[in-house]
Design a protein around this motif. Structure first.
Motif: not given
Length: 407
Positions: A1-22
């Motif tokens: 997985m490239g750098k962009k793929g890793t970055l997108y995965s981190i952004i998706a996980l953080v977004t999901l965590a925020l949605l769950l927290l909300i």
């Protein structure tokens, strides 16, 4: 997985965590389902009603979970009040007749429901209609007890429904009105009266009907001084005799058999369950993709028996060994007769010809002619192609006619 793929995965996980927290931080939504179940503490449950009645009537309060018909059949000595409260109470014909017969013997039938069976309407000569709120912003129902014996004015408000049920037609000779309902149009201004609680004598007993079952729910009783309205309706019941609280005709469930109810009804368990499902999904997507390999396609082996047989036959034919082919053809035909018609081919006499003809749709002469030809060919030392073709043709026609496929 490239750098962009890793970055997108981190952004998706953080977004999901925020949605769950909300979602987790949101206050629990109020369940407004009209269950009328005595164990439910939701707004439209009847936990408060049953708790107060236990305190007031003590051992006289009886909880009934079976259908009324079964309860009355098994207890012939029942005396007192049978109390029903639900959004809709629908009896069968036999059950209604059993309840009415029990009531006529000096008992009380109390039904709080927003709709009634046609049979009960015909028996007591009443009809119901709907009363709807106007388009004003401040629309609330005003429920009022009409008995002058009550010390207060008997008016109580309810602002959760924009419609109310009332009795549009009554048996004016036998029915007595207990309460009414209306909507406010302006300050201190009411529409014409609409009666929603009545009492009617039936035989030696009485029937009390309320078209406002939510008067017995947790929300109504605990709001302001509405408990006085509910208490006023219950005052028409004789508390000195047993009161049978029906728990059969309820819109909600009194208990839940599925263990998932515990998880989905508890906030912490529900989100733990959702997080576990999301974790399993991520595992399937990433680990499954990492380890799974393509499954090679295995081509099944072909049946080469027919091709082998044709090859051997061609070899015999090309070498001019018609004699051997004829012998093999005759031997195979005799084996065919033994296996299909269960006849012994050792003695080829008239009895054999007759039995074979009877089982193969041939005449005895046709069978005898075919076997004579085969014996003649077996005796010959030199067989040409024409004789071999004639033999094969006659054997195939014999089989087709035996199977009913050749005239």
């Amino acid at each position: 997985m490239g750098k962009k793929g890793t970055l997108y995965s981190i952004i998706a996980l953080v977004t999901l965590a925020l949605l769950l927290l909300i979602q987790y931080s949101k206050p629990k939504e109020i369940n407004w389902f009209p269950s009328f179940v005595s164990q439910h503490k939701i707004p439209y449950g009847t936990y408060v009603l049953n708790d107060l009645m236990v305190q007031k009537y003590k051992e006289n309060l009886k909880q009934v979970t079976r259908p009324p018909y079964e309860e009355l059949q098994s207890h012939n000595d029942m005396q007192g009040t049978y109390f029903f409260v639900n959004d809709h109470v629908s009896f069968g014909e036999a059950e209604l007749n059993s309840l009415l017969d029990w009531t006529s013997r000096g008992n009380t039938l109390f039904i709080a429901s927003s709709s009634y069976d046609a049979e009960l309407k015909d028996t007591l000569n009443f009809e119901t209609s709907g009363l709807y709120a106007d388009f004003g912003e401040d629309q609330k129902q005003v429920h009022k007890l009409l008995n002058p014996a009550f010390t207060d004015d008997g008016s109580h408000t309810f602002n959760k429904d924009n419609f109310a049920t009332y009795f549009s037609e009554l048996d004016t000779i036998h029915a007595k009105v207990i309460a009414q309902v209306d909507y406010t149009l302006a300050v201190d201004s009411l529409q014409q009266n609409h009666f929603n609680v009545i009492k009617q004598e039936f035989g030696q007993g009485q029937i009390i009907l309320s078209a406002f079952p939510k008067a017995f729910t947790n929300y109504f009783i605990l709001k302001d001084d509405n408990k006085d309205y509910t208490a006023g309706l219950l005052s028409y019941i004789d508390g000195g005799q047993p009161i049978y609280m029906d728990n059969h005709y309820k819109s909600g469930k009194s208990f839940y058999t599925s263990p998932m109810y515990i998880f989905l009804n508890t906030k912490e368990f529900k989100w733990a369950y959702y997080i576990a499902l999301i974790g399993v999904l991520f595992y399937v997507l990433f680990e499954g993709k990492r380890k799974q390999r393509a499954i090679p396609v295995v081509v099944p082996l072909k049946n080469q028996t027919l091709a082998f047989t044709r090859t051997i036959a061609d070899m015999y034919y090309e070498k001019g060994e018609q004699k051997s082919i004829t012998e093999h053809k005759i031997a195979y035909f005799l084996e065919y007769i033994r296996s299909h018609y269960y006849l012994d081919t050792t003695n080829q006499d008239d009895v054999f010809f007759h039995n074979l003809a009877a089982r193969t749709n041939h005449s005895t002469e046709e069978v005898k002619d075919l076997f004579t030809m085969m014996e003649k060919l077996k005796a010959q030392t030199d067989i040409n192609n024409s004789d071999l073709i004639t033999l094969n043709t006659r054997i195939e026609k014999f089989k087709l006619k035996a199977d009913g496929k050749y005239p």
